[in-house]
Design a protein around this motif. Structure first.
Motif: not given
Ligand SMILES: Cc1cc2nc3c(=O)[nH]c(=O)nc-3n(C[C@H](O)[C@H](O)[C@H](O)COP(=O)(O)O)c2cc1C
Length: 226
Positions: A77-79, A177
């Protein structure tokens, strides 16, 4: 153009384009510093100079590249520190699709070729093999109106690089990311990654670098009223 011959402003603007394949040859630090010194002359609201830029080369670049590829391949999942619209509509959507399709066409990928499209996306996280990757950050509390200053800075930098014979590609995908550059460079949670930029010497043998994006006419975007 021979290196000794200076490009005019118009030539510099017209020569700059996004390059998505680079040679495995680092840019001398003297040239990088020269370009950043020019970018530092960019204007900003009240001269606050909100940009904080982190440039990875050598083993630092290699480590970032490896981590980004792993994140992408694992579908983590992207952050992202800053959001980007999930979807564009109308003329914006049309231009977005046109951009992707033109790029895939140069790469020999059709719109239906899902695997080809994934590998095209992966090229971002491979940094298009650029020897240098820059992350453009600002305080997370700053808003879109301050991010404008970073955009101006980035264009000044890209034009400076162009005038010095160096190619680049601004990369929103470097926002995905942001924990990776944060950890590698050790900057705080107060700073957020707005976008990245790959730069280096163009690999002119790569078909993707034949891509030339056009622009809408001025009348579509600018209103003049006397
Ligand atoms: C802020 C910003 C983010 C971008 N992010 C990406 C990206 O993540 N990947 C990519 O391949 N191109 C990216 N681009 C390049 C655009 O696709 C490109 O600028 C546009 O298609 C116009 O083409 P040109 O730069 O060759 O004139 C980005 C450009 C900007 C200004």
């Amino acid at each position: 153009m021979p290196e000794s011959q200076q490009m005019t402003f118009e030539e510099t603007v017209k020569t700059r384009r996004s390059v998505r394949g680079f040679l495995d040859r680092p840019v001398p630090q003297k040239i990088i510093t020269e370009a950043f010194e020019l970018a530092q002359l960019s204007p900003s609201n009240s001269n606050i100079q909100p940009w904080q830029v982190f440039v990875a080369s050598g083993i630092t670049r290699d480590a970032i590249r490896e981590l980004l590829i792993a994140q992408f391949n694992h579908g983590f999942e992207r952050n992202s520190d800053f959001s980007y619209p999930e979807r564009f509509d109308g003329p914006y959507r049309k231009r977005q699709i046109d951009c992707a399709v033109k790029m895939w066409t140069e790469m020999g990928i059709t719109r239906e070729d899902k695997i080809g499209r994934i590998s095209a996306l992966l090229r971002n996280f491979e940094l298009f093999d650029a020897p240098h990757i820059a992350f453009f950050c600002m305080e997370k509390s700053f808003t879109a109106t301050v991010a404008v200053d970073l955009g101006i800075y980035a264009q000044t930098l890209m034009l400076a690089l162009t005038s010095l014979g160096i190619s680049s590609c601004a990369m929103g995908s470097m926002r995905n990311w942001s924990d990776i550059p944060r950890e590698i460079f050790g900057f705080g949670e107060n700073l957020g990654v707005v976008f990245g930029m790959a730069f280096g010497f163009e690999d002119t043998a790569l078909p993707v670098n034949n891509l030339r994006m056009t622009r809408s006419p001025v009348t579509e975007c600018v209103t003049f009223k006397d």
